[in-house]
Design a protein around this motif. Structure first.
Motif, mmCIF file in Angstrom:
data_model
loop_
_atom_site.group_PDB
_atom_site.id
_atom_site.type_symbol
_atom_site.label_atom_id
_atom_site.label_comp_id
_atom_site.label_asym_id
_atom_site.label_seq_id
_atom_site.Cartn_x
_atom_site.Cartn_y
_atom_site.Cartn_z
ATOM 1 N N GLU A 162 31.242 86.153 38.117
ATOM 2 C CA GLU A 162 32.492 85.608 37.574
ATOM 3 C C GLU A 162 33.604 85.676 38.615
ATOM 4 N N TYR A 163 33.632 86.784 39.363
ATOM 5 C CA TYR A 163 34.637 86.935 40.422
ATOM 6 C C TYR A 163 34.478 85.851 41.479
ATOM 7 N N VAL A 196 25.431 82.411 30.210
ATOM 8 C CA VAL A 196 25.494 81.588 28.998
ATOM 9 C C VAL A 196 25.594 80.130 29.425
ATOM 10 N N PRO A 197 24.639 79.277 29.056
ATOM 11 C CA PRO A 197 24.595 77.908 29.593
ATOM 12 C C PRO A 197 25.884 77.114 29.418
ATOM 13 N N GLU A 198 26.505 77.177 28.236
ATOM 14 C CA GLU A 198 27.714 76.375 28.037
ATOM 15 C C GLU A 198 28.886 76.895 28.872
ATOM 16 N N VAL A 199 28.921 78.206 29.111
ATOM 17 C CA VAL A 199 29.955 78.771 29.979
ATOM 18 C C VAL A 199 29.725 78.325 31.419
ATOM 19 N N ALA A 200 28.492 78.445 31.895
ATOM 20 C CA ALA A 200 28.181 78.040 33.266
ATOM 21 C C ALA A 200 28.498 76.567 33.480
ATOM 22 N N ARG A 201 28.181 75.751 32.492
ATOM 23 C CA ARG A 201 28.440 74.309 32.613
ATOM 24 C C ARG A 201 29.935 74.033 32.696
ATOM 25 N N ALA A 202 30.725 74.681 31.835
ATOM 26 C CA ALA A 202 32.174 74.455 31.833
ATOM 27 C C ALA A 202 32.810 74.915 33.140
ATOM 28 N N VAL A 203 32.331 76.043 33.670
ATOM 29 C CA VAL A 203 32.886 76.554 34.926
ATOM 30 C C VAL A 203 32.533 75.623 36.081
ATOM 31 N N GLN A 204 31.280 75.180 36.152
ATOM 32 C CA GLN A 204 30.878 74.303 37.243
ATOM 33 C C GLN A 204 31.634 72.973 37.193
ATOM 34 N N GLU A 205 31.811 72.442 36.003
ATOM 35 C CA GLU A 205 32.577 71.191 35.866
ATOM 36 C C GLU A 205 34.018 71.390 36.315
ATOM 37 N N GLY A 206 34.592 72.550 35.998
ATOM 38 C CA GLY A 206 35.962 72.826 36.418
ATOM 39 C C GLY A 206 36.087 72.953 37.924
ATOM 40 N N HIS A 223 34.378 84.668 24.404
ATOM 41 C CA HIS A 223 33.309 85.662 24.505
ATOM 42 C C HIS A 223 33.846 87.060 24.808
ATOM 43 N N LEU A 224 35.162 87.183 25.007
ATOM 44 C CA LEU A 224 35.787 88.465 25.337
ATOM 45 C C LEU A 224 36.979 88.698 24.408
ATOM 46 N N PRO A 225 36.751 89.125 23.174
ATOM 47 C CA PRO A 225 37.878 89.344 22.252
ATOM 48 C C PRO A 225 38.910 90.303 22.853
ATOM 49 N N LEU A 226 40.169 89.865 22.889
ATOM 50 C CA LEU A 226 41.273 90.640 23.466
ATOM 51 C C LEU A 226 40.987 91.060 24.910
ATOM 52 N N PHE A 227 40.053 90.378 25.559
ATOM 53 C CA PHE A 227 39.685 90.674 26.956
ATOM 54 C C PHE A 227 39.282 92.138 27.132
ATOM 55 N N VAL A 228 38.506 92.634 26.185
ATOM 56 C CA VAL A 228 37.985 93.996 26.283
ATOM 57 C C VAL A 228 36.939 94.058 27.400
ATOM 58 N N VAL A 280 41.696 81.592 38.351
ATOM 59 C CA VAL A 280 41.508 82.653 37.371
ATOM 60 C C VAL A 280 41.931 82.214 35.980
ATOM 61 N N ASP A 281 43.087 81.550 35.862
ATOM 62 C CA ASP A 281 43.581 81.178 34.535
ATOM 63 C C ASP A 281 42.588 80.289 33.803
ATOM 64 N N SER A 282 42.052 79.294 34.494
ATOM 65 C CA SER A 282 41.087 78.395 33.858
ATOM 66 C C SER A 282 39.805 79.128 33.515
ATOM 67 N N LEU A 283 39.356 79.993 34.424
ATOM 68 C CA LEU A 283 38.142 80.762 34.149
ATOM 69 C C LEU A 283 38.322 81.624 32.910
ATOM 70 N N MET A 284 39.459 82.301 32.797
ATOM 71 C CA MET A 284 39.666 83.192 31.658
ATOM 72 C C MET A 284 39.744 82.417 30.346
ATOM 73 N N GLN A 285 40.236 81.185 30.374
ATOM 74 C CA GLN A 285 40.239 80.362 29.167
ATOM 75 C C GLN A 285 38.816 80.076 28.700
ATOM 76 N N VAL A 286 37.912 79.863 29.657
ATOM 77 C CA VAL A 286 36.517 79.617 29.306
ATOM 78 C C VAL A 286 35.842 80.889 28.795
ATOM 79 N N LEU A 287 36.183 82.036 29.402
ATOM 80 C CA LEU A 287 35.556 83.298 29.005
ATOM 81 C C LEU A 287 36.132 83.878 27.719
#
Length: 347
Positions: free
Chosen positions: A171-172, A206-216, A190-195, A180-187
């Motif tokens: 992720e880093y 997670v396939p849909e996360v990987a796809r959204a990040v790569q497209e971004g 899956h991270l309630p309150l960024f715990v 970072v801002d766009s990445l955190m919106q995608v994550l």
């Protein structure tokens, strides 16, 4: 001190969320202001069960707790206090000490270097957040505005509750290639309150996360125009120029260059004593505009050759399409949170 209006303002903000719940607290016996090692005068940790069980840590000491001493009337101290949310076993009655120590380490970094943190900043901590958890993939952090505490006004100026969020290594790297801002919106879903959960795997599994990040990444490129590195040096001679880069930073630099130069954006590598600028250009050129600074102008057709040299293994590699340019990757000595070498070497 008898009066602590800054501390009282933080407590008031926490009462809005926790009411009369009593937190676990750490205090500092020998504070930084009196020559001690700890910049944070105190840390509180609140037990939570929702939306997932976690401890909510809050620092006292990055802002002005007692009296106004800085020259900026609008901000209190550094302008923020740290928060950190760490996954918790519901049976746990005591918060983890390592998390409080990490906040002290982040505070030391700010006080020693003068480099402060803001939302969207990120940091590779070169190991697991908890030293004893070598199997953990959470080895970097980023910063967001605490979703419950936000910003407040104090008698000494405003402050922001800046939440530390653990990132998996993959992720880093994605954050460096995108932003970072766009990445955190995608994550975020899956991270309630960024715990931060040291046991989780990279969400790019997670396939849909990987796809959204790569497209971004492909759509936006990278927003990170500067990287702070341990090594960014060079030697110039009659046969050409050799730039020296650290093995630890090499893969991240490759991703950042791919996310910057094709989009018409430059990239700066800043070390303690040098300033190395990569610029997109129509033709290859090297310029040394002043002591400690070097500009490399890279045409599009040479980018792949340049990136191919950025492997995390020591060695000298010429760049075929950039005549006279050699990239030397040097080993990186790993350091702990206190700046001491650990004995581990990358490259």
């Amino acid at each position: 001190m008898d009066e602590s209006p800054g501390w009282d303002a933080i407590d008031a903000a926490l009462r809005n969320v926790y009411g009369d719940v009593a937190p676990k607290r750490w205090g500092t016996v020998h504070p930084w202001a009196l020559g001690g090692p700890d910049p944070l005068d105190g840390i509180s940790a609140y037990p939570r069960t929702d939306p997932v069980p976690h401890w909510h840590f809050v620092s006292y000491g990055m802002s002005e707790l007692y009296e106004k001493s800085s020259s900026d009337p609008d901000e209190s101290g550094w302008g923020f206090e740290f928060t950190f949310r760490v996954a918790r076993d519901p049976a746990d009655e005591m918060p983890p000490v390592w998390a409080a120590s990490m906040l002290q380490n982040l505070g030391r970094y700010v006080f020693k270097t003068g480099n402060w943190f803001e939302p969207g900043h990120k940091m590779n901590v070169n190991g697991p957040l908890q030293a004893s958890r070598q199997e953990s993939d959470i080895r970097a952090v980023t910063f967001v505005v605490d979703p419950e505490l936000g910003d407040i006004d104090t008698p000494h100026g405003s402050l922001r509750f800046l939440q530390v969020v653990g990132l998996a290594s993959e992720e880093y790297r994605a954050a460096g290639r995108w932003n970072v801002d766009s990445l955190m919106q995608v994550l975020a879903p899956h991270l309630p309150l960024f715990v931060t959960d040291l046991d989780r795997r990279s969400l790019l599994d997670v396939p849909e996360v990987a796809r959204a990040v790569q497209e971004g990444i492909e759509r936006d490129g990278s927003s990170a125009g500067m990287q702070f590195v341990s090594t960014a040096h060079w030697e110039r001679g009659p046969d050409g120029t050799t730039i020296k880069l650290g093995a630890l930073q090499a893969p991240g630099l490759a991703g950042a260059l791919r996310g910057r130069l094709p989009f018409g954006r430059d990239l700066v590598l800043k070390s303690d004593d040098t300033f190395l600028l990569f610029e997109p250009a129509d033709a290859f050129e090297i310029e040394e505009p002043g002591t400690g600074s070097l500009v490399l102008r890279v045409p599009p057709g040479a980018l792949d050759d340049l990136l191919a040299t950025l492997e995390p293994t020591a060695g000298r590699r010429p760049v075929p399409s950039l005549p006279g340019l050699t990239v030397e990757i040097v080993p990186t000595a790993m350091k702990d949170a206190y700046g001491n070498e650990t004995g581990e070497v990358v490259g």
